[in-house]
Design an enzyme around this catalytic site. Structure first.
Site, short mmCIF file in Angstrom:
data_model
loop_
_atom_site.label_atom_id
_atom_site.label_comp_id
_atom_site.label_asym_id
_atom_site.label_seq_id
_atom_site.Cartn_x
_atom_site.Cartn_y
_atom_site.Cartn_z
N ASP A 195 0.81 -1.20 0.00
CA ASP A 195 0.00 0.00 0.00
C ASP A 195 0.84 1.26 0.00
O ASP A 195 2.01 1.22 0.36
CB ASP A 195 -0.79 0.00 1.31
CG ASP A 195 -2.25 0.03 1.02
OD1 ASP A 195 -2.69 -0.84 0.30
OD2 ASP A 195 -2.90 0.94 1.54
N LYS A 217 -0.29 2.08 -7.79
CA LYS A 217 -0.24 2.17 -9.26
C LYS A 217 -1.40 1.47 -9.95
O LYS A 217 -1.51 1.49 -11.17
CB LYS A 217 1.08 1.58 -9.76
CG LYS A 217 2.27 2.42 -9.32
CD LYS A 217 3.56 1.95 -9.96
CE LYS A 217 4.73 2.76 -9.43
NZ LYS A 217 5.90 1.91 -9.17
#
Ligand code: SAH
Length: 409
Positions: A195, A217
């Site tokens: 994360d 991403k």
């Protein structure tokens, strides 16, 4: 000639071990004996409170008197740690006669066994026997254990390869604030799904063959992203990989960890949880703010401020929160801080109630912005406060910063 000791792993479970003496040295040895299941008998007229506690909990037997020759009967191992050299002499002499190995704290050369510096990690026992240099042995043990923990000596071809998913809480950011179990899981992973707020430094230490999936991403949109995470962790585990789902703080505190558990269960993937230090408690602590303090508050409430008060989907009852007296800790609340302060004041909290906003906890940019419920909105704007931040509301902030809040209202 001075021969080195012969190292041996004694299996003492259920076997009688005699400890003569009840002082600080005994106090250090006894828990190690309990940890290996030994039947520990302490002989001493007095013992330290810590040893007495172990007697109280039934973990050891205490013979409250001086040493008697018969104490050695049936013992497999004896530790002589009295402060009387003559008594220690007597014990080691008798032990020799009866072929019982004997450790002497006062003069190691006169004992028949030495206690190594011991540590355990991941089922491995590390024992270092220095040449009567206990500090050096302990330092070496620590370095070896640390190297195993951080993966720099991993014997990685021997690591556990049972497939499954482990949710690992990374704590508020500083890698030193992560649990040992969490670090180990990370080092044993084939795939790490990380994360944005997870301690990023640790990711650089991962072995090069580990697949790192950076959630920041993945495509935007909260639910799409979560569905994709669920899919990835399940797929990789079903492909036989060890997957770590690595998050900041604790996975179950506004971390959607349980959704991942459900996804794994539905797919028949084994899943385990390693809790992390959660930021609403740890970040204030690092900034010097206690979430409770005797005589000041008997409660603290952690809420998510990601939706403003009155929002139809908000599950926070701000009027109830306002009527309570304890500490309020708001997460994800920077954007809505003005509205939150207003709702608390409208519900009855005093505008002078102290507030601390702790930003970037444990990071080099960490800072604490002090205000009150009445001035929070202005100070968040003036100081350009950005997430991540923890907002602590209540008199505990005054406890931590009395000079900033001299009056009581
Ligand atoms: N699972 C995490 C929280 C995730 S929600 C935990 O248990 O800590 C994200 C919010 O956590 C942020 O908006 C912020 O309010 C808080 N947070 C997490 N890490 C933080 C940090 N290092 N400093 C300040 N706030 C932090």
């Amino acid at each position: 000639m001075d021969f080195p000791p012969y190292p041996s792993g004694l299996r003492l479970a259920g076997r009688r071990v005699l400890v003569v003496g009840g002082g600080n040295v005994a106090q250090r040895r006894v828990p190690q004996l309990i940890a290996v299941g030994a039947d520990v008998h302490v002989v001493s007229p007095v013992v330290t409170p810590a040893i007495e506690g172990l007697v109280g909990s039934g973990e050891i037997t205490w013979h409250r008197r001086r040493f008697d020759d018969a104490d050695l009967d049936g013992a497999w191992y004896v530790i002589a740690v009295t402060d009387d050299a003559a008594v220690n002499d007597r014990i080691s002499e008798l032990a020799d006669q009866q072929r019982i190995f004997c450790v002497r704290s006062d003069d190691a050369t006169r004992g028949t066994a030495w206690t190594p510096a011991v540590g355990r990690h991941a089922g491995v026992t590390v024992a270092v026997l220095g040449n009567r240099e206990p500090r050096r042995s302990a330092a070496l043990r620590d370095e070896i254990l640390e190297a195993i923990r951080d993966g720099s000596i991993a014997a990685s071809h021997h690591r556990d390869h049972t497939p499954g998913v482990t949710l690992v809480g990374g704590g508020p950011g500083d890698p030193d604030l992560m649990s040992i179990a969490g670090r180990r899981a990370l080092m044993e992973a084939d795939v790490v799904v990380a994360d944005r707020l997870a301690p990023r430094e640790l990711l650089g230490e991962l072995p090069s063959d580990v697949e790192l999936i950076d959630v920041a991403k993945l495509p935007r949109g909260r639910s799409a992203q979560q569905a994709e995470i669920n899919r990835v962790i399940v797929d990789r585990a079903l492909a036989g990989k060890r997957v770590v789902r690595f998050k900041g703080g604790d996975n179950f505190v506004f971390g959607r960890g349980y959704e991942e558990i459900i996804a794994c269960r539905e797919a028949g993937v084994p899943v385990t949880v390693i809790p992390g230090l959660t930021s609403p408690i740890a970040v204030p602590a690092i900034a010097g703010i206690p979430v409770t303090h005797r005589g000041v508050t008997h409660e603290f409430t952690i809420v998510s401020g990601h939706l403003p008060p009155g929002h139809p989907e908000s599950l926070v009852d701000y009027s109830a929160l306002a009527r309570m007296r304890g500490t309020v800790i708001v997460m994800m609340g920077v954007e809505n801080s003005a509205a939150i302060a207003e709702a608390l004041v409208a519900g009855g909290r005093k505008p002078g109630t102290p507030v601390a906003v702790v930003c970037d906890g444990t990071m080099p940019t960490q800072r604490t912005v002090l205000s009150t419920l009445g001035t929070l909105a202005a100070s968040v704007a003036d100081e350009s406060v950005q997430p991540p931040a923890i907002i602590v509301i209540g008199d505990v902030v005054r406890v931590a910063f009395p000079e900033a809040f001299p009056t009581q209202d």
